[in-house]
Design an enzyme around this catalytic site. Structure first.
Site, mmCIF file in Angstrom:
data_model
loop_
_atom_site.group_PDB
_atom_site.id
_atom_site.type_symbol
_atom_site.label_atom_id
_atom_site.label_comp_id
_atom_site.label_asym_id
_atom_site.label_seq_id
_atom_site.Cartn_x
_atom_site.Cartn_y
_atom_site.Cartn_z
ATOM 1 N N SER A 64 -3.479 5.584 -13.027
ATOM 2 C CA SER A 64 -2.838 5.740 -11.725
ATOM 3 C C SER A 64 -1.518 6.513 -11.777
ATOM 4 O O SER A 64 -1.494 7.659 -12.207
ATOM 5 C CB SER A 64 -2.658 4.327 -11.154
ATOM 6 O OG SER A 64 -2.211 4.361 -9.848
ATOM 7 N N ASP A 281 -0.913 9.338 -5.392
ATOM 8 C CA ASP A 281 -0.590 8.998 -6.782
ATOM 9 C C ASP A 281 -1.644 9.631 -7.705
ATOM 10 O O ASP A 281 -2.535 10.351 -7.242
ATOM 11 C CB ASP A 281 -0.443 7.484 -6.972
ATOM 12 C CG ASP A 281 -1.769 6.751 -6.895
ATOM 13 O OD1 ASP A 281 -2.736 7.316 -6.373
ATOM 14 O OD2 ASP A 281 -1.828 5.590 -7.353
ATOM 15 N N ASP A 283 -4.322 8.795 -9.269
ATOM 16 C CA ASP A 283 -5.764 8.612 -9.092
ATOM 17 C C ASP A 283 -6.146 8.568 -7.612
ATOM 18 O O ASP A 283 -7.256 8.180 -7.259
ATOM 19 C CB ASP A 283 -6.276 7.371 -9.833
ATOM 20 C CG ASP A 283 -5.666 6.075 -9.323
ATOM 21 O OD1 ASP A 283 -4.594 6.136 -8.688
ATOM 22 O OD2 ASP A 283 -6.247 5.001 -9.561
HETATM 23 ZN ZN ZN Z 1 -3.392 4.484 -8.068
#
Ligand code: ZN
Ligand code: NG1
Length: 534
Positions: A64, A281, A283
């Site tokens: 992430s 972000d 991902d």
């Molecule tokens: Zn994330």
């Protein structure tokens, strides 16, 4: 199978003396420590799939918003939800087993959970753009091969795309079908729903999208082929920070976490005054909006703002459609939501607010108790979920006027546009753009709906964070004894004061949140509470 698991496991030895824990975001750490963890998560995925009669389980390899040298792994349950709670503990148990005990622990779980080893097991997986991804995928494949699991490699995807595909795979050919089982199917579904929801409208000005130099960049570029942009009406999107070839730039001075924690735009952003911007972000499961106001400077439109915007729009549509009394609409937040947003939802929108502990799985679960459950963490992770009753009402209610018919059609389009499995930056962005287009709002009007209370979030390093135990959705400390009383006394001295302290689930620290009527009071309160818990 046992000997196969044993042989495969020997290629993925566990680093000695390292304790792993499946936390709110799965396993996440420096990528060079993860090889054995990913292998063993593969074993858990096989067990979970067999336990559920061969339904497909998703495995996502991502860290992430963390720095590029980190990586992580998490499991997705059949309907696209986060892994069921009790299985987090089984994953932790297997991840921490000594190398020589891996088969023993695997077998004991099989026995304890009454799993038939002859049942088929199926897994789909994907990864983000981190350079450590392909090697970790190999560890996963070794576990899937050793357990005789069928699998499909979806290569690079955003986390929410993998959640979407997991649900589509498990509902294919049923009345609950969630969409075509392909990455293209995801874009087609969103593109079609966006066109329907927009009804030929156009957003005011453009939106600059900072993709954190992560997987969201190429995926957004692909999505744009399916949605009306520029001269066709719709939305005018400018993509920045979409370099996925230079590993070191991922999440570096850009992305949703940077913008939220630093309270500033990425230095690479060239957007002018009043221009709408958003950041994903690494991902693409979180999104934060912001703009520069010529008078007040940087203005953040965070998860609370997206939740209030969505709740207000859907609440209005339900009223226009004549469904307000039939459907329970509510908002789910955590204690980190700004007090002004909670008040706005309860007092201005007249909708109930539920507070849950930190972690999207808690919010998601609470949201499913409503017919329309809007949930967002302040950091921009969230979505909207619709009950079966709501979906039925939208599709079967006979409209009594053209206005009702139009509201119903918009609601139906929203149920397709919103990724109901998990927070999704691409889908959430199209939702916000749709609402702003319908309202003909610039970010300024959105910002004016309510005024955030000044707040401060501090990270406090303590000797042992585990001594901090909370109740009341993390807003009240039960241990260490007496701390909550002292905290309450300090808070009572501040106008509009509110504060709480809890152990972080992802970092070795206690987080203190404070808000108060003025900036200096919020800062003062936060530092007093930080001193109290130190
Ligand atoms: Zn994330
Ligand atoms: P912790 O470290 O437990 O506060 C953080 C975020 C959560 C959530 C998780 C998972 C804050 C205050 N906390 O949790 O909202 O996103 O990470 O990523 O932002």
């Amino acid at each position: 199978m046992d000997s196969k698991i044993l042989a495969a496991s020997s290629k993925h030895p566990k680093p000695v003396d390292h304790v792993f824990q499946y936390g709110t975001a799965g396993f996440r750490m420096k990528a060079n420590l993860l090889d054995s963890v990913v292998f063993r998560v593969g074993l858990v995925a096989a067990l979970r799939s067999r336990k559920l009669g061969g339904q497909t389980i998703g495995v996502m390899i991502t860290a992430s918003h963390n720095p590029p040298e980190d990586n992580g792994v998490k499991l997705v349950d059949p309907m696209g939800e986060m892994l069921e709670n009790s299985w987090e503990a089984y994953s932790t148990e297997l991840a921490n087993a000594k190398d020589e005990d891996v088969v023993k622990v695997y077998k004991s779980l099989e026995e304890k959970l009454k799993i038939n080893p002859d049942t088929a097991s199926r897994v789909i997986y994907a990864r983000d753009t981190r350079p450590s991804g392909p090697k970790l995928v190999q560890a996963l494949i070794d576990a899937l091969d050793a357990t005789g699991t069928e699998y499909t490699d979806y290569k690079l995807l955003t986390t929410p795309q993998l959640h979407y595909l997991t649900r589509c795979t498990n509902t294919e050919g049923t009345p609950q079908s969630y969409g075509d089982v392909s990455e293209k199917g995801y874009y087609e579904k969103l593109g079609k729903a966006f066109k329907r929801a927009m009804k030929g409208k156009k957003t005011v000005g453009s939106v600059t999208v900072d993709c954190a130099n992560g997987v969201g960049g190429p995926k957004l570029a692909e999505l744009l082929k399916y949605i009306p942009t520029g001269s066709d009406g719709g939305v005018d999107i400018k993509i920045i920070n979409d370099d996925v070839l230079k590993a070191e730039v991922l999440n570096h001075e850009c992305g949703a976490d940077y913008v939220k924690t630093k309270q500033r735009a990425p230095p690479s952003s060239k957007a002018g005054n009043n221009e709408r911007c958003c950041s994903y972000d690494g991902d693409a499961d979180r999104i934060i909006y912001y703009f520069t106001d010529p008078e007040h400077g940087f203005r953040l439109l965070d998860g609370d703002r997206i939740a209030t915007l969505a709740a207000s729009f859907i609440g209005d549509l339900a009223r226009e459609a004549g469904l307000a009394s039939e459907l329970k609409i509510g908002v789910v937040q955590t204690a980190y939501a700004n007090g002004a947003s909670t008040k706005y939802v309860e007092k201005t929108l007249g909708l109930p607010v539920v507070c849950t502990p930190t972690g999207v799985k808690w919010l998601h679960h609470a949201a499913t108790k409503f017919d329309v459950g809007v949930y967002f963490e302040a950091n921009g992770h969230g979505t909207v979920v619709f009950s079966q009753q709501a979906l039925k009402a939208f599709s079967t209610k006979e409209p009594e006027s053209p206005a009702q018919a139009s509201a119903l059609e918009t609601l139906r389009a929203l149920t397709e546009l919103i990724n109901q499995t998990v927070g999704d930056a691409l889908s959430d962005m199209l939702l916000v753009e749709t609402i702003l287009a319908h309202k003909s709002w610039t970010p300024k009007e959105w910002d004016l709906t309510y005024t955030d209370l000044p707040n401060r979030l501090v990270r406090v390093e303590v000797a042992d964070r585990n001594i901090f135990k909370t109740t009341n959705a993390e807003r009240t400390l039960v241990e260490p004894q007496g701390t909550q009383d002292r905290l309450d006394q300090l808070v009572s001295k501040f106008k509009d004061g509110r504060s709480f302290a809890r152990a972080s689930g992802t970092e070795d620290a206690v987080r203190v949140y404070a808000e108060a009527a003025t900036r200096s009071e919020a800062d003062d309160l936060a530092s007093k509470i930080a001193a109290l818990v130190k």
